[in-house]
Design an enzyme around this catalytic site. Structure first.
Site, PDB file in Angstrom:
ATOM      1  N   HIS A 152       0.841  -1.212   0.000  1.00 30.63           N
ATOM      2  CA  HIS A 152       0.000   0.000   0.000  1.00 30.63           C
ATOM      3  C   HIS A 152       0.869   1.253   0.000  1.00 30.63           C
ATOM      4  CE1 HIS A 152      -3.935  -1.718   1.922  1.00 30.63           C
ATOM      5  NE2 HIS A 152      -3.521  -2.439   0.904  1.00 30.63           N
ATOM      6  N   ARG A 173      -0.531  -0.630  -4.459  1.00 30.70           N
ATOM      7  CA  ARG A 173      -1.836   0.030  -4.452  1.00 30.70           C
ATOM      8  C   ARG A 173      -1.632   1.500  -4.153  1.00 30.70           C
ATOM      9  NH1 ARG A 173      -6.778  -0.703  -0.040  1.00 30.70           N
ATOM     10  NH2 ARG A 173      -5.717   1.035   0.962  1.00 30.70           N
ATOM     11  N   ASP A 227      -8.035   1.033  -4.889  1.00 25.37           N
ATOM     12  CA  ASP A 227      -9.241   0.591  -4.191  1.00 25.37           C
ATOM     13  C   ASP A 227     -10.238   1.754  -4.136  1.00 25.37           C
ATOM     14  OD1 ASP A 227     -11.138  -0.539  -2.535  1.00 25.37           O
ATOM     15  OD2 ASP A 227      -9.706  -1.211  -1.008  1.00 25.37           O
ATOM     16  N   HIS A 260     -13.173   1.417  -2.928  1.00 17.30           N
ATOM     17  CA  HIS A 260     -13.934   1.156  -1.703  1.00 17.30           C
ATOM     18  C   HIS A 260     -15.430   1.387  -1.894  1.00 17.30           C
ATOM     19  CE1 HIS A 260     -13.722   0.376   2.711  1.00 17.30           C
ATOM     20  NE2 HIS A 260     -12.627  -0.238   2.316  1.00 17.30           N
ATOM     21  N   GLU A 292     -10.160  -2.106  -7.605  1.00 15.26           N
ATOM     22  CA  GLU A 292     -10.770  -2.902  -6.538  1.00 15.26           C
ATOM     23  C   GLU A 292     -12.057  -2.257  -6.036  1.00 15.26           C
ATOM     24  OE1 GLU A 292      -7.868  -4.017  -3.630  1.00 15.26           O
ATOM     25  OE2 GLU A 292      -9.259  -3.734  -1.986  1.00 15.26           O
ATOM     26  N   ARG A 321     -11.544 -11.462  -4.314  1.00 14.68           N
ATOM     27  CA  ARG A 321     -10.761 -11.009  -3.162  1.00 14.68           C
ATOM     28  C   ARG A 321     -11.304 -11.511  -1.836  1.00 14.68           C
ATOM     29  NH1 ARG A 321      -9.730  -6.742  -1.654  1.00 14.68           N
ATOM     30  NH2 ARG A 321      -7.563  -7.207  -1.285  1.00 14.68           N
ATOM     31  N   ASP A 337      -6.862  -5.741   9.557  1.00 14.81           N
ATOM     32  CA  ASP A 337      -7.862  -6.250  10.502  1.00 14.81           C
ATOM     33  C   ASP A 337      -8.153  -7.734  10.278  1.00 14.81           C
ATOM     34  OD1 ASP A 337      -9.249  -5.848   8.157  1.00 14.81           O
ATOM     35  OD2 ASP A 337     -10.698  -4.446   8.993  1.00 14.81           O
ATOM     36  N   TRP A 344     -19.161   3.392   3.047  1.00 13.52           N
ATOM     37  CA  TRP A 344     -17.801   3.685   3.513  1.00 13.52           C
ATOM     38  C   TRP A 344     -16.810   2.810   2.740  1.00 13.52           C
ATOM     39  CZ3 TRP A 344     -13.877   0.796   6.010  1.00 13.52           C
ATOM     40  CH2 TRP A 344     -12.707   1.553   6.250  1.00 13.52           C
TER      41      TRP A 344
HETATM   42  O1  EZ4 Z   1     -11.408  -1.273   4.511  1.00 13.54           O
HETATM   43  O2  EZ4 Z   1     -10.337  -4.288   6.060  1.00 13.54           O
HETATM   44  O3  EZ4 Z   1      -8.444  -3.649   0.694  1.00 13.54           O
HETATM   45  N1  EZ4 Z   1      -8.563  -3.360   1.832  1.00 13.54           N
HETATM   46  C1  EZ4 Z   1      -9.609  -2.758   2.391  1.00 13.54           C
HETATM   47  C2  EZ4 Z   1      -9.566  -2.659   3.904  1.00 13.54           C
HETATM   48  C3  EZ4 Z   1     -10.941  -2.587   4.548  1.00 13.54           C
HETATM   49  C4  EZ4 Z   1     -10.918  -3.012   5.973  1.00 13.54           C
HETATM   50  C5  EZ4 Z   1     -12.323  -3.014   6.555  1.00 13.54           C
HETATM   51  O4  EZ4 Z   1     -12.442  -3.824   7.641  1.00 13.54           O
HETATM   52  O5  EZ4 Z   1     -10.516  -2.346   1.729  1.00 13.54           O
HETATM   53  O6  EZ4 Z   1      -8.781  -1.560   4.279  1.00 13.54           O
HETATM   54 CO    CO Z   2     -10.377  -3.166  -0.312  1.00 12.96          CO
END
Ligand code: EZ4
Ligand code: CO
Length: 405
Positions: free
Chosen positions: A122, A147, A212, A214, A238, A285, A318, A405
Site C-alpha cells: 500500500h 496500491r 481501491d 472502496h 478494486e 478477493r 484487521d 464507507w
Molecule cells: O477497509 O479491512 O483492501 N482493503 C480494504 C480494507 C478494509 C478493511 C475493513 O475492515 O478495503 O482496508
Molecule cells: Co479493499
C-alpha cells in the site's frame, strides 16, 4: 482425535483480533481467526453460546463434515458473523490436520504451484506527490505491485490515507463510536486520473498498479473511471461499485477493459457466483476469515479457475496473521493465484502475539515447511492487550446522505 476444548480470545494490540484455539484429546491444537472488525463480540457470543457446545466430542479430522454441520446444518445460513465463526473453526482443524500429518497445509491442498507468493503493498499520501514518494519506497524495497491511494482535495478524510496516524495497525482501539467521513464523487474524479497519470510518469511501466475505490461509485461512474484509467494499465480496480446486485458489474464490464476485483466482504460462493461465471471480474478477493475458511476458499478458487478469475485474497490489517497464514497456503497451492494484498506485520507487539514463519523477500512471500498453518497464538503475550470497543467509520455525502464507507 477428539475435540475436547475450544477457547476464544479477544486481544487489542492496536486493533481487535478474535482468535480461536481448538484442542484435541491427543493434546494437538490448532488456531483460527474470527475477526469481524467492529463486530468482534458478536462472533465471540456465537462461538461460545451456540457453536462450541456442538463441536466438543467430534472427530477433529472430519473437517468437511464439521464445515457442512456449521453451514448446511444451521437453518440461519451465511452472514459475516456466522461464516467467521465457521472459518475460525475450519482454519484450526486444517492446522491440526497438518500438525498430525507433519505437513504444511499447502501440501494437504495439493502441493506448490509456485516458488513464492507475489504481494501488493500500500502506498498512500496526503497528496499525489507523497503517495508517489511512498510508492517509490515500496518499489525500491522490491515490490512489483503497489496500491495507490491519495487524499481527495476538499474532503476532510479519504479512505486508505492515514493522515497523522503513523501505523496502519494502530488505527483502531480508540473509537467508542463510529467516526464520520464525507464523500464527493466529483472531487474524487478531479484527483484520481492525475494520480495514475503522474504514477506512470514517475514509476514507469514495469510496476503493477492497483487502486481501491472502496465501493464509493455507482456502476456507470465505475464504468467511466475504468475507461479513464485504461491508458495507465492497472492490474485491477478494486471494489469499484457494490455488487449486492451482481448485475451491476455487467454495466461496468460493457464499457471498460480495466480489470476488476471484488470480494473482501463476501461470505459465501453465492455472493460471487454470477460475477465469476459471467466473467464480470478478473480477481476474487475473498478472505478466509470472512468467507468460511480454507475449505470454502478452496472451493471458490477452483470454481473461479474455470472462468479465468484469479484468487487475490484480502490482506488488510484487521485480518490476523492466522488468516494471512491460511491465505499463504491457498496462494501457494492455487493454480489460479493472482496476488496477495500485504500491509506488513505491524510493530513488535503483533509478531510477538502471533509468531509466524513467513519470509518476505523482494515483494514476495515464502511459506515455511512448518507443519499445519505455521503460525502460533501466544495467549500470555495477548493478555497485555485487552479488547476495546471500536468501529469502522461511516460515510456521508456532503449534504448528509448516508453513503458506502
Ligand atoms: O477497509 O479491512 O483492501 N482493503 C480494504 C480494507 C478494509 C478493511 C475493513 O475492515 O478495503 O482496508
Ligand atoms: Co479493499
Amino acid at each position: 482425535m477428539i475435540i475436547n476444548n475450544i477457547e476464544v480470545f479477544v486481544c487489542c494490540p492496536g486493533r481487535n483480533f478474535v482468535t480461536v484455539k481448538v484442542t484435541t484429546s491427543e493434546g494437538v491444537y490448532g488456531v483460527g481467526d474470527a475477526t469481524v472488525n467492529g463486530r468482534e463480540q458478536a462472533v465471540v457470543a456465537l462461538l461460545e453460546e451456540h457453536v462450541i457446545p456442538c463441536l466438543i466430542g467430534r472427530n477433529a479430522h472430519d473437517i468437511e463434515d464439521i464445515w457442512q454441520y456449521l453451514y448446511r446444518g444451521v437453518y440461519w445460513r451465511k452472514g459475516p458473523i456466522n461464516m467467521a465463526a465457521t472459518a475460525a473453526i475450519d482454519m484450526a482443524l486444517w492446522d491440526i490436520k497438518g500438525k498430525v500429518a507433519g505437513l504444511p497445509v499447502y501440501q494437504l491442498l495439493g502441493g506448490k504451484s509456485r516458488k513464492g507468493v507475489g504481494l501488493y503493498a500500500h502506498a498512500n499520501g496526503e497528496d499525489i506527490e507523497q503517495t508517489l514518494d511512498n510508492a517509490q519506497k515500496h518499489a525500491a524495497a522490491g515490490f512489483k505491485a503497489i496500491r495507490l491511494q491519495s487524499a481527495v482535495p476538499g474532503l476532510d478524510v479519504t479512505y486508505g490515507v492515514l493522515g497523522d496516524k503513523k501505523d496502519y495497525f494502530e488505527m483502531q482501539g480508540n473509537r467508542p463510536l463510529p467516526p464520520e467521513e464525507t464523500w464527493s464523487t466529483q472531487k474524487y474524479f478531479n484527483m484520481i486520473v492525475e494520480l495514475f497519470d503522474r504514477a506512470r510518469s514517475r514509476l514507469g511501466n514495469e510496476i503493477q498498479l492497483v487502486h481501491d475505490v472502496h465501493s464509493r461509485l455507482t456502476p456507470i461512474e465505475s464504468a467511466r473511471l475504468g475507461k479513464l484509467l485504461e491508458p495507465y494499465n492497472l492490474m485491477f480496480l478494486e471494489d469499484a461499485s457494490m455488487a449486492e446486485n451482481q448485475d451491476n458489474y455487467k454495466l461496468i464490464r460493457q464499457h471498460t477493459t480495466t480489470p476488476l476485483a471484488i470480494g473482501e466482504t463476501y461470505n459465501t460462493i453465492w455472493d460471487c457466483k454470477d460475477l465469476i461465471q459471467n466473467q464480470l471480474i478478473d480477481y476474487i478477493r475473498v478472505a478466509a476469515t470472512h468467507a468460511g475458511g480454507i475449505t470454502a476458499l478452496r472451493r471458490i478458487t477452483d470454481f473461479a479457475a474455470m472462468f479465468n478469475v484469479k484468487l487475490a485474497p484480502h490482506g488488510a490489517p484487521d485480518l490476523s496473521p492466522i488468516c494471512f497464514a491460511a491465505h499463504m497456503h491457498l496462494n501457494t497451492w492455487a493454480p489460479n493465484f493472482g496476488v496477495q494484498e500485504f500491509v506488513g506485520f505491524g510493530d513488535q507487539d503483533l509478531p510477538q502475539i502471533f509468531p509466524h514463519n513467513t519470509e518476505i523477500v523482494d515483494g514476495m512471500a515464502y511459506i515455511s515447511d512448518a507443519p499445519g498453518l505455521g503460525v502460533e497464538f501466544d495467549e500470555e503475550a495477548a493478555k497485555a492487550f485487552p479488547y476495546k470497543r471500536s468501529y469502522l467509520p461511516i460515510s456521508r455525502l456532503e449534504d448528509g446522505t448516508m453513503w458506502n464507507w
